[in-house]
Write a protein that holds these residues in place. Sequence first.
Motif, PDB file in Angstrom:
ATOM      1  N   GLN A 102       0.815  -1.066   0.195  1.00  0.00           N
ATOM      2  CA  GLN A 102      -0.175   0.045  -0.022  1.00  0.00           C
ATOM      3  C   GLN A 102       0.850   1.397   0.029  1.00  0.00           C
ATOM      4  O   GLN A 102       2.171   1.234  -0.345  1.00  0.00           O
ATOM      5  N   GLY A 103       0.278   2.226   0.247  1.00  0.00           N
ATOM      6  CA  GLY A 103       1.101   3.663   0.343  1.00  0.00           C
ATOM      7  C   GLY A 103       2.456   3.776   0.977  1.00  0.00           C
ATOM      8  O   GLY A 103       3.462   3.978   0.404  1.00  0.00           O
ATOM      9  N   ASP A 143      -5.001   6.893   5.402  1.00  0.00           N
ATOM     10  CA  ASP A 143      -3.607   6.326   4.580  1.00  0.00           C
ATOM     11  C   ASP A 143      -3.245   7.590   3.981  1.00  0.00           C
ATOM     12  O   ASP A 143      -3.802   7.715   2.856  1.00  0.00           O
ATOM     13  N   LEU A 144      -2.361   8.599   4.530  1.00  0.00           N
ATOM     14  CA  LEU A 144      -2.114   9.818   3.854  1.00  0.00           C
ATOM     15  C   LEU A 144      -0.795   9.690   3.212  1.00  0.00           C
ATOM     16  O   LEU A 144       0.324   9.398   3.738  1.00  0.00           O
ATOM     17  N   ALA A 145      -0.420  10.146   1.925  1.00  0.00           N
ATOM     18  CA  ALA A 145       0.551  10.232   1.080  1.00  0.00           C
ATOM     19  C   ALA A 145       1.840  11.025   1.729  1.00  0.00           C
ATOM     20  O   ALA A 145       2.598  10.328   1.852  1.00  0.00           O
ATOM     21  N   PRO A 146       1.382  12.143   2.333  1.00  0.00           N
ATOM     22  CA  PRO A 146       2.754  12.922   2.876  1.00  0.00           C
ATOM     23  C   PRO A 146       3.379  12.112   4.058  1.00  0.00           C
ATOM     24  O   PRO A 146       4.472  12.122   4.258  1.00  0.00           O
ATOM     25  N   VAL A 147       2.510  11.472   4.920  1.00  0.00           N
ATOM     26  CA  VAL A 147       2.958  10.755   6.117  1.00  0.00           C
ATOM     27  C   VAL A 147       3.779   9.506   5.599  1.00  0.00           C
ATOM     28  O   VAL A 147       4.799   9.106   6.186  1.00  0.00           O
ATOM     29  N   ASN A 148       2.796   8.865   4.676  1.00  0.00           N
ATOM     30  CA  ASN A 148       3.892   7.665   4.141  1.00  0.00           C
ATOM     31  C   ASN A 148       5.318   8.137   3.538  1.00  0.00           C
ATOM     32  O   ASN A 148       6.135   7.225   3.577  1.00  0.00           O
ATOM     33  N   ALA A 149       5.385   9.356   2.895  1.00  0.00           N
ATOM     34  CA  ALA A 149       6.473   9.807   2.315  1.00  0.00           C
ATOM     35  C   ALA A 149       7.685  10.079   3.675  1.00  0.00           C
ATOM     36  O   ALA A 149       8.772   9.528   3.337  1.00  0.00           O
TER      37      ALA A 149
END
Length: 408
Positions: free
Chosen positions: A47-48, A356-362
């Motif tokens: 996932q992300g 499921d947030l892209a900035p936090v995943n980054a």
Amino acid sequence: MAATDSLKMDVDEQKIDEGLYSRQLYVLGHEAMKRMAASNVLIVGMQGLGVEIAKNLCLAGVKSVTIYDPDLVQLQDLNSQFFLRATDVGKPRAEATQPRLAELNAYVPVHVLPGTAGQQITTTQIKEFQVVVLTNAPLSLQLQLNEWTHANGVHFIAAETRGLFGSVFNDFGPGFACVDPTGEQPLTGMIAEIEKGQAAIVTCLDETRHGLEDGDFVTFSEIVGMTELNGCEPMKVTVKGPYTFEIGDTSSFGSYVRGGTFTQVKMPKSIDFKPLKESLRDPEYFMTDFGKWDRPASLHYGFQAVSSFLEKNGSLPRLRNDSDATEIVSIAKSLAGENEINDKVIQELSYQAQGDLAPVNAVIGGFVAQEALKAVSGKFHPMLQHMYFDSLESLPAELPTEDDVAPI
């Protein structure tokens, strides 16, 4: 593409593309890059968060990246998994992701470890890898795999993101050798005087600060008189002042006449990691924000509570649902025992657990990839052992209700 015999290739002297990896070579050096280029990494979960880690490791230049996620792509995965398309919905996540990951770096093959949807990975499937990274995995699976990796010399990382929250755990095993904890250039300086005696004091030229610390090691060159020190085995330093340090017994050496330089010698540091089961009981926290000094302890139990809720109910707590949040807080308090926890922080973790947030995943994905590279290269000090992150300051002043976030 299934994991193949290429994962079992002998570790040969690796050729490094100095044009492609020029900036990394400047920071890491050839030896660390060669160790990276001989390492196979497994990432569980695409996932992300998982795809962020895989992307970073492919670009960094490890020997191979293998991904495992036989579950089928769902529409909500497109929110943060940037290698998936609408046409991939219903396909296995890993198989849909692999071709696009493989395009990132021709030097790094990307494999898919086969599996069946809903099937958890087992210890028999992870034996070919130097690093195993779990993403958003249940705590029971983390404990099961970590018990095996800790006993068998495989580096283990578990990471999760839940809305604006993140968690990372490292276990690189007992006696992990960190060959260069700082990555800084060795210190060097010119010498004005070296005493002859059992606790010899070295004085630097023209009151130049040596910059050494207790426990550092040095060697010497170009000394006239006390030539036994030239090219000697590394000698342990005890700092006596900003311009002086002690090196031990020189009573049997010749008398110092003039000249010479000292050079710091980087010595490997042995680090003992605790397995996850032990570390859950006796955690060591890595602080990322000293303005939130109480958060790691609260989130340590909060993330365990979310995993317990998931395994009990088969789903994560509902978005902004007070009933589920009350249960999460209750579980966290029972796990914490006499330790104090911040109820409001854990309540917010429950509210956002499905996020499921892209900035936090980054952010977390970049951090985890960096830790994986530390594991295989031995360069830079690894994180010990639990890291908890939150960005609650990103929340708006007026928070949504459960009705506001209900599916349309």
